[in-house]
Design an enzyme around this catalytic site. Sequence first.
Site, PDB file in Angstrom:
ATOM      1  N   GLU A  90       0.795  -1.099  -0.040  1.00  0.00           N
ATOM      2  CA  GLU A  90      -0.018  -0.084   0.143  1.00  0.00           C
ATOM      3  C   GLU A  90       0.876   1.166  -0.013  1.00  0.00           C
ATOM      4  OE1 GLU A  90      -2.692   2.458  -0.597  1.00  0.00           O
ATOM      5  OE2 GLU A  90      -3.462   0.474  -0.401  1.00  0.00           O
ATOM      6  N   ASP A 117       5.407   1.476  -4.120  1.00  0.00           N
ATOM      7  CA  ASP A 117       4.641   1.216  -5.562  1.00  0.00           C
ATOM      8  C   ASP A 117       4.579  -0.194  -5.721  1.00  0.00           C
ATOM      9  OD1 ASP A 117       3.742   0.894  -8.009  1.00  0.00           O
ATOM     10  OD2 ASP A 117       5.298   2.350  -8.948  1.00  0.00           O
ATOM     11  N   ASP A 140      -8.529   1.794  -8.091  1.00  0.00           N
ATOM     12  CA  ASP A 140      -8.858   2.849  -8.545  1.00  0.00           C
ATOM     13  C   ASP A 140      -9.546   2.793 -10.250  1.00  0.00           C
ATOM     14  OD1 ASP A 140      -9.394   5.503  -9.440  1.00  0.00           O
ATOM     15  OD2 ASP A 140      -7.959   6.454  -8.011  1.00  0.00           O
ATOM     16  N   THR A 213     -16.189  -5.775   3.179  1.00  0.00           N
ATOM     17  CA  THR A 213     -15.538  -4.404   3.769  1.00  0.00           C
ATOM     18  C   THR A 213     -16.566  -3.524   3.890  1.00  0.00           C
ATOM     19  OG1 THR A 213     -14.660  -3.628   1.821  1.00  0.00           O
ATOM     20  CG2 THR A 213     -13.241  -5.295   2.940  1.00  0.00           C
TER      21      THR A 213
END
Length: 237
Positions: A90, A117, A140, A213
């Site tokens: 992350e 990354d 994303d 989640t």
Amino acid sequence: MTGPASEHPVTHNRRVRSFVRREGRLTTGQRHALESLWPRYGIAAQGGLIDAAAVFGRVAPITLEIGFGNGESLAAQAEHQPERDFVGIEVHRPGVGHLLVEIQRRGLTNVRIFNEDAVEVLERRIPPASLDAVQVFFPDPWHKKRHHKRRLIQPAFVRMIASRLRPGGLLHLATDWDDYAAHIGSVMADVADLFAPDGPQPLEQRPSQRPATRFERRAEHLGHRVSDFLYRATSRP
């Protein structure tokens, strides 16, 4: 995780990134966790290929989660599957801090973290054919068409993942955007020489190994359909 460096690393002088690095606001608990727990659970971005047996102190199946957000799903999986080891990647420090808090709260010993990354970690730190599973949940979507090149799931990236999975290793992708689900289907068709679908794609329901989640529940409340994809690695690039 031992073995020679990849003979064909993916390198990019001006690579298009799939994320915007934002520091965000750290809570007091997250800041304390980063200061006190990172030395135990964090893995440095720099260095050679990691040896998982040395990192975890045992030999066990390894799951890599790319872009774990606040770590909610990763911590739950590690708690419910103590026989497996989990490595999370992350870029956003508040998410890393939150996962460290969860690691301590749940008493987990089978989680390690990269704050870097994912492409660079896969290239430099993860040995070939060393992973049993790779999961990317809700990346994303980069909605605007001119930004689609920033989407993480691209043929070159998935081919890199294939090189790090053991034969038969699992690739698990999930998204709550229909457009991204179609994109995933197209990308996986491009790498059909490396992966075979594990059942009909997308799946009819969430696999039991992926915990629901808060992010997912919010997406469903907004009327977004969640699509899960499961593929098995058939060969290495």
